[in-house]
Each structure stands twice: as C-alpha cells, then as structure tokens.
Design an enzyme around this catalytic site. Structure first.
Site, PDB file in Angstrom:
ATOM      1  CB  CYS A 136      11.349   0.146 -25.993  1.00 18.62           C
ATOM      2  SG  CYS A 136      12.327   1.217 -27.069  1.00 18.62           S
ATOM      3  CB  CYS A 167       2.071   0.998 -33.011  1.00 21.32           C
ATOM      4  SG  CYS A 167       0.954   2.385 -33.294  1.00 21.32           S
ATOM      5  CG  ASP A 214      20.414   5.623 -27.008  1.00 24.29           C
ATOM      6  OD1 ASP A 214      21.399   6.233 -26.566  1.00 24.29           O
ATOM      7  OD2 ASP A 214      20.401   5.072 -28.122  1.00 24.29           O
ATOM      8  CB  CYS A 217      -3.188   7.259 -31.418  1.00 21.84           C
ATOM      9  SG  CYS A 217      -1.847   7.880 -32.447  1.00 21.84           S
ATOM     10  NE  ARG A 221      26.515   1.823 -40.445  1.00 26.30           N
ATOM     11  CZ  ARG A 221      26.283   2.232 -39.191  1.00 26.30           C
ATOM     12  NH1 ARG A 221      25.249   2.990 -38.913  1.00 26.30           N
ATOM     13  NH2 ARG A 221      27.105   1.889 -38.232  1.00 26.30           N
ATOM     14  CB  CYS A 223      26.581   7.098 -39.623  1.00 19.17           C
ATOM     15  SG  CYS A 223      27.550   5.583 -39.447  1.00 19.17           S
TER      16      CYS A 223
END
Length: 402
Positions: free
Chosen positions: A270, A342, A292, A333, A137, A22
C-alpha cells in the site's frame, strides 16, 4: 480518486494487548485510547457484525480476512473457531481466506493443527538473526524472544503451515543487509519476505517520551529509526543478492511491488500505491479507523455497531483521507523521475521540510537511491514480461553485465 475494490478492514481481536513490549512498536500506545476498559477483547456481537458486513461489502468471490494485534494469539483457538463458523454462515458461496499476523512466541502444536486444518496463512514478525531480533523485540520483563519465535516457525514448518516473514528494518540491522537476508533464505527457508522500515518520532507527553508516528506535531527521531541512507543501502544490498540468485524463488514484497509499478500494475504494497483509503483497521470494540498507522481520534470513522462498513469506507471523510496521498505530494516528488515507483510513499512519513516546503517523505533519499540502482534490472524485467518471457531471466542478464 475512487477506492479500489474490494475494500479491506483488518481486525484487532485483542486491541493493542501484547505479550511482548517491542521498543519500536507503534501500536502499544493505542491502549491509551481505551484505558477505561480493563480487558480489550472483541465480543461475539462485534465479531458477528464485522464478519457479516465485511463479507457482504465485497464484490469479489474471494474475501480476505486479516487478524492482527497487538498479539492476536492472546485470544484462544475457540475465538477463531467461532469466526470460522460465522464466515461459513455468511459466505453465500464466496471463498474465505484467513491470515493472521503474530510475533510467533505463543505458537504451539494445537495452533499449528488449527492453522493447517483451516488453511490459515501465518505472518511471523522476526527481525533477522538472534542478535538483530533481540535488540528491540523483548517481552515485558526485558527477556529476549528470538528462540521462542524460531521454535514457532519450526513448528509451522513441521505441520506444513504456510507462513511468511515480516521484518522490521531499524538502525541496527539495516547495516547488515546480506547477513539479514541470508538468514531468512538459508536458515529459515523463508520464501516470502516483507520489510518495514522503522520511522518513529518521540514527543514529550504526560509522564515521559511517547511515539508520535502519524502526527504532524514534530518530535525528534527515535534512536532506533532507520536513516534514509541506511534504508537505501539496505535495499540495494539485498536487491543485489536477490536479483542475481533468487528471482522467482524468493518473493520480496517491496521488489515485487516495485516491478508492478514499473509495468503499470497495482502494487501489493500500500505504501507504494498511488492512493490510500481502501485499507482500514477495526479495533476490538468495533471502532473503525482510516488506517492502521492512523489510529488517532481524528481518524476514527465510526463504530461498526452504529454505521455499516460501506458507509464508513466510502464516506467523504475516508475519500479525503485517501486523496491526501496524491494531493499532498511534495513539489520535489512531482518532478521526480521515480514518482511513479513510490508516489511519495506513506503519508505518515512526510514530515521533512525541503526547498522551503513541508511534507517531503523522510525516506525519500533512500528510496531514490534504491530505484536508481534497480532501474536497469526493472527495465529488463519489464521487457521480458512484455515479450511473454520470465522475469527470472534477469539473473543471467545481471551476471553477464557485471
């Protein structure tokens, strides 16, 4: 901030190896970390140590295993049968739940029988209708993968295997939110859907351009990255369809997580949590990384054959990684009315300079547009929950207030 329990370590039984190529994949380049190893396959020793330690490190009666890649179905069924044997050996009365994230192209009847018999939840990566999916993909020969993925989904449905969809939102499919959403709902019968926005930069390294996600060393936005405006418009487009017709029937992870933040609960996503660090990843050889999306040498916590998972996950190094989400918030923020919704999103996307200060999230504009658009509906659902009524009542309320 202390880590949330239980800790979570996703396993990569084949490392970055995959039968697809991909264009936007951030993980294929991780093979370079282990380019001296011809076959990146998890050994039985590493598998047993991981399962034993992972189960024993949990404080709950349910233990969730996630098998990821690359493409985890490149390991044979025998590997996962062995994993189940080891889970049973070390369970000590706990309930074990397995999920696997796959591109779906290798699913056959034997896999479906295995998944159904062992109650696996299967995550399928699919980017919408054929034209959208095949844009990026494809396999290593450049051939499209859509038909193989849909064939796999049809088999899962035939065998009664529970599955959900993980869809990447890129610069192409983001412009068609309704076509995208209705495909999952009406053509696939999907009820659980996750969106992942592509935010990737490219860097000139070695023999050509490489993805530079998670790095702070600059780079140009990759052509397939979704723009902030596209992301906001996409979320609003899908949300308007969902909030009028599908609440309680279609479960969209980002909408569910937004509502969780609205009512002060922990979100299931997350990137919308107030802190990081409780979810790590383990490579095929036992190397554990902070996240990850941060599989780089500087974020390696150690190896499971040398350190325990608890030692690595509760180390000062990992705590510092988790704390950087809050400590690294841009001043814009901190003053934002939707910071609670968020929390600055994922640190990997914080590379924009604004107001003379670095570190604003690239997708900030899009998230703000979505939260501002969804706020009245979220407020209504929050009131319904507080009164002990169903949030799905928002559908009639939305139609009455059009």
């Amino acid at each position: 901030m202390p880590f949330a329990r239980p800790l979570y370590v996703m396993a990569k039984p084949v490392g970055a190896a995959c039968n697809l190529a991909c264009e936007y994949c951030y993980y294929l380049e991780k093979a370079a970390l282990y380019d001296s190893t011809p076959r990146t396959l998890m050994s039985d020793e590493v598998l047993e140590r991981y399962i034993s330690e992972y189960i024993h490190s949990q404080t709950t009666l349910e233990v969730y295993f996630t098998w990821h890649g690359g493409e985890p179905l490149m390991r044979p069924i025998a590997f996962y049968r062995r994993a189940l044997e080891l889970q049973k050996k070390y369970a000590a009365g706990r309930t074990i739940v397995n999920s696997i994230q796959t591109n779906g192209t290798l699913i056959n009847e034997k896999w479906c029988e295995f998944f159904r018999k062992n109650n696996f939840l299967v995550g399928i990566s699919i980017d919408g209708p054929e034209e959208f999916h095949d844009e990026f993909r494809r396999n290593k020969a450049g051939r499209p993968s859509f038909k193989d993925v849909v064939r796999g989904i049809r088999l899962l449905n035939r065998y009664g295997v529970e599955w959900n969809a993980m869809a990447v939102v890129n610069d192409f499919n983001a412009d068609y939110p309704l076509d995208f959403y209705r495909f999952f709902r009406d053509e696939l019968g999907c009820r659980y859907l996750q969106f992942t926005p592509v935010v990737e930069r490219t860097m000139e390294r070695g023999d050509g351009l490489q993805l530079a996600s998670g790095r702070d060393d600059g780079g140009e936005m990759a052509d397939f990255s979704v723009t902030p405006k596209q992301w906001g418009d996409f979320l609003c487009g899908v949300f308007d369809e969902w909030v009028r017709n599908d609440v309680g029937e279609m479960f969209i992870q980002i909408f569910d997580s937004t509502l969780a933040n609205w009512v002060g609960e922990q979100p299931g996503l997350c990137t919308l949590n107030s802190y990081c660090g409780h979810a790590a990843v383990m490579e095929y050889n036992g190397d554990v990384y902070s996240c990850d999306h941060f599989v780089f040498p500087e974020y390696k916590l150690g190896n499971i054959c040398e350190k325990s998972l608890s030692e690595m996950m509760y180390s000062q190094r990992q705590q510092a990684f988790g704390a950087m989400k809050y400590k690294g918030l841009h001043s814009r923020c901190r003053k934002c009315r939707y910071e609670f919704a968020c929390h600055g999103e994922c640190p990997r996307n914080r590379f924009v300079e604004a107001d003379g200060e670095a570190g604003l999230n690239y997708l900030c504009e899009g998230y703000y547009r979505f939260f501002d658009h969804a706020a009245p509906y979220m407020d209504f659902m929050k009131r319904e929950l507080a009164a002990g009524r169903a949030p799905a009542n928002v559908m009639q309320w939305a139609k009455d207030n059009e």
